[in-house]
Design a protein around this motif. Structure first.
Motif, short mmCIF file in Angstrom:
data_model
loop_
_atom_site.label_atom_id
_atom_site.label_comp_id
_atom_site.label_asym_id
_atom_site.label_seq_id
_atom_site.Cartn_x
_atom_site.Cartn_y
_atom_site.Cartn_z
N ARG A 27 -9.05 5.14 -3.50
CA ARG A 27 -9.77 6.37 -3.18
C ARG A 27 -10.61 6.19 -1.92
N ASP A 28 -11.29 5.08 -1.78
CA ASP A 28 -12.11 4.78 -0.61
C ASP A 28 -11.80 3.35 -0.20
N PRO A 29 -10.86 3.14 0.73
CA PRO A 29 -10.51 1.75 1.10
C PRO A 29 -11.66 0.97 1.71
N LEU A 30 -12.70 1.65 2.20
CA LEU A 30 -13.81 0.94 2.80
C LEU A 30 -14.76 0.33 1.77
N THR A 31 -14.73 0.80 0.55
CA THR A 31 -15.65 0.31 -0.48
C THR A 31 -14.94 -0.17 -1.73
N GLN A 32 -13.63 -0.22 -1.75
CA GLN A 32 -12.89 -0.62 -2.94
C GLN A 32 -11.82 -1.63 -2.58
N TRP A 33 -11.45 -2.42 -3.57
CA TRP A 33 -10.32 -3.33 -3.40
C TRP A 33 -9.55 -3.40 -4.72
N LEU A 34 -8.27 -3.72 -4.57
CA LEU A 34 -7.40 -3.92 -5.73
C LEU A 34 -7.49 -5.39 -6.15
N LEU B 169 -0.89 -10.96 -16.12
CA LEU B 169 -1.44 -10.30 -14.95
C LEU B 169 -2.06 -8.96 -15.35
N ARG B 170 -3.24 -8.70 -14.83
CA ARG B 170 -3.94 -7.44 -15.08
C ARG B 170 -4.42 -6.88 -13.74
N VAL B 171 -4.23 -5.59 -13.56
CA VAL B 171 -4.53 -4.91 -12.30
C VAL B 171 -5.71 -3.97 -12.53
N SER B 172 -6.65 -3.97 -11.59
CA SER B 172 -7.82 -3.09 -11.69
C SER B 172 -8.35 -2.83 -10.30
N VAL B 173 -9.22 -1.84 -10.19
CA VAL B 173 -9.87 -1.45 -8.94
C VAL B 173 -11.35 -1.77 -9.05
N HIS B 174 -11.88 -2.43 -8.03
CA HIS B 174 -13.28 -2.82 -8.02
C HIS B 174 -13.98 -2.17 -6.83
N PRO C 17 0.83 -1.21 0.00
CA PRO C 17 0.00 0.00 0.00
C PRO C 17 0.86 1.25 0.00
N GLU C 18 0.25 2.33 -0.42
CA GLU C 18 0.92 3.64 -0.50
C GLU C 18 0.13 4.64 0.35
N GLU C 19 0.86 5.50 1.04
CA GLU C 19 0.20 6.49 1.89
C GLU C 19 -0.42 7.61 1.07
N THR C 20 0.28 8.09 0.05
CA THR C 20 -0.22 9.19 -0.77
C THR C 20 -1.27 8.68 -1.75
N LYS C 21 -2.20 9.54 -2.08
CA LYS C 21 -3.26 9.17 -3.00
C LYS C 21 -2.71 9.09 -4.43
N LEU C 22 -3.18 8.11 -5.17
CA LEU C 22 -2.76 7.89 -6.54
C LEU C 22 -3.93 8.16 -7.48
N PRO C 23 -3.68 8.70 -8.68
CA PRO C 23 -4.79 9.08 -9.56
C PRO C 23 -5.72 7.93 -9.89
N GLY D 99 -5.69 4.95 -8.33
CA GLY D 99 -5.76 4.01 -7.23
C GLY D 99 -4.55 3.13 -7.09
N PHE D 100 -3.70 3.07 -8.10
CA PHE D 100 -2.49 2.27 -8.04
C PHE D 100 -1.51 2.76 -9.11
N THR D 101 -0.28 2.36 -8.96
CA THR D 101 0.76 2.67 -9.94
C THR D 101 1.66 1.46 -10.10
N ILE D 102 2.24 1.32 -11.28
CA ILE D 102 3.09 0.18 -11.61
C ILE D 102 4.41 0.73 -12.14
N ASP D 103 5.51 0.33 -11.54
CA ASP D 103 6.82 0.77 -12.00
C ASP D 103 7.85 -0.30 -11.66
#
Length: 455
Positions: free
Chosen positions: A341-348, A360-365, A307-313, A315-319
């Motif tokens: 954006r909202d850890p209570l209602t979203q998951w990676l 592998l594919r990454v998305s926010v649900h 996890p990252e403390e700062t907000k990401l556009p 919801g995640f970044t890949i590098d």
């Protein structure tokens, strides 16, 4: 009655007399070769006739398709427990998710590290339909020594978590998921939180590497907890590489709570001892060296999720920020940092399909407003991978990059500097320096647009 007395004497003589080759030319034995050829054809025809149907009836090799969810920093106050329960329920109703990883910080920054709090939070994770692998984070034991957390001893809180969250060989939740814990090694008996499991041809590793400089204490004397855990983590990563090689695994995914990979590798300052204000000691230096060794021993893709403390556009970044001491980027190590954006209602969610060029594919649900009906309860398919597999070598998989050859990297041409401009090669040799963050994700990971909440 046997069949032999029924034969005439001439027939018996013909059966007992071997075949004689006919003459071809002067003293030739062409007939013998013809008989031998006919016999070979008959044998081959019998073999293919008997086994051809069995080969055709065999199903093709299974293609592993699965998904897993990752959450962190969900609960910050007691009122969030009901929302966490809904989040866990929503993930468990997704039939594609094989397991869930709670990647640190089960406690809020202003909550007490009491036994009652951790018991309630474990009860929420145990109610999950999907298996839950809990990775301890900074707020779970490192920062418990502050006044707002109750002035607990961090090492004592870590021991409490080991006894109550990692007390058996299965993950949390209603569906069993067998884990291999580092505590099975007699030398590292206390480190129950470090775990390993396998789904398909991917090896997963949970590592206790919390934020807060990895619990490195600047006070004098021996930093016993930090030093012992550094050795245990290094051994566990080395053991994972050997396990993945023996199982012909294609990838290794590592979960940790801390961001141990900086944007660029800092070279040691030779004149730092002349300055009065020294920089704090980096508590993740040994972990990065262990990751470099892991990338050298296992040439397949290595994915680090935290996890990252700062907000990401998105919801995640890949590098790919890991570099060696020469500044060369390690191409088979990829970081997936997420800050929803909202850890209570979203998951990676990370979907794996080894039949694709980018497995592998990454998305926010998002948790749907109206939860779907529960799918029928089934035992997870977790077959034991054979020691000798028919899968190709991991370095030959299409779309999978290989780690850079350090010797060949010193013979390449112009590189890209930190500012994005070309760097002229030095006399005699040159090295390739990767551009700064953000970097394009490697070809084995594809970024998907965030899913819209379903009604």
């Amino acid at each position: 009655m046997s069949w032999r007395p029924l034969l005439k004497p001439n027939a018996e003589r013909r059966l007992a007399t071997p075949l004689r080759p006919f003459m071809s030319g002067r003293g030739g034995y062409a007939g013998l070769h013809v008989y031998r050829a006919l016999a070979c054809l008959l044998v081959l025809g019998a073999l293919f006739g008997a086994s051809g149907r069995s080969y055709a009836a065999q199903p093709p090799a299974p293609t592993w398709r699965y998904a897993f969810a990752v959450v962190a920093n969900v609960v910050t106050e007691p009122g969030d427990e009901s929302t966490l329960q809904r989040l866990v329920d929503g993930i468990g109703r997704n039939p594609q998710v094989s397991f869930v990883v709670y990647d640190g910080n089960l406690r809020g920054p202003r909550e007490s590290c009491s036994d009652a709090l951790f018991e309630r939070r474990r009860g929420l994770l145990d109610a999950s339909r999907a298996p839950v692998v809990f990775v301890p984070g900074q707020r779970d034991w490192v920062s418990c020594g502050t006044g707002g957390a109750g002035n607990y001893d961090p090492v004592e809180r870590l021991d409490y978590l080991r006894q109550n969250f990692f007390n058996d060989a299965n993950a949390l939740g209603e569906t069993p998921l067998a884990l291999t814990r580092e505590s099975e090694v007699s030398r590292f008996r206390p480190y129950r939180e470090n775990a390993r499991w396998q789904v398909g041809d991917t090896v997963f590793v949970a590592l206790n590497a919390p934020d807060g400089n990895n619990h490195f204490l600047n006070a004098g004397g021996r930093n016993g907890e930090f030093e012992d855990r550094v050795i245990a983590n290094g051994f566990w990563l080395e053991h994972a590489a050997e396990f993945a090689r023996r199982r012909n695994a294609r990838a290794i995914v590592i979960f940790m709570q801390a961001d141990a990979l900086p944007e660029r590798e800092e070279r040691p300052d030779r004149f730092a001892w002349l300055r009065f204000h020294r920089a704090p000691r980096d508590g993740y230096a040994e972990l990065r060296r262990s990751l470099l060794k892991l990338a050298e021993n296992f040439r397949g893709p290595i994915i680090i999720v935290h996890p990252e403390e700062t907000k990401l556009p998105h919801g995640f970044t890949i590098d790919q920020p890991l570099r060696n001491e020469k500044g060369i980027r390690i191409a088979n190590v990829t970081r997936v940092a997420f800050s929803l954006r909202d850890p209570l209602t979203q998951w990676l969610q990370i979907d794996a399909d080894m039949a694709r060029n980018a497995p592998l594919r990454v998305s926010v649900h998002d948790v749907p407003r109206h939860l779907p009906s529960l799918p029928p309860q089934q035992q997870p398919v977790m077959p034991e991978m054979p020691e000798i597999s028919s899968m190709p070598d991991v370095t030959e998989i299409p779309g999978m990059q290989q780690a850079p050859d350090l010797n060949a990297a010193s013979e390449t041409g112009n590189g890209i500097g930190m500012s994005g401009t070309a760097v002229p090669p030095a006399s005699g040799a040159s090295q390739t320096v990767a551009p700064p963050r953000p970097l394009m994700p490697p070809p084995w990971i594809q970024q998907q647009t965030p899913a819209t909440p379903s009604n």
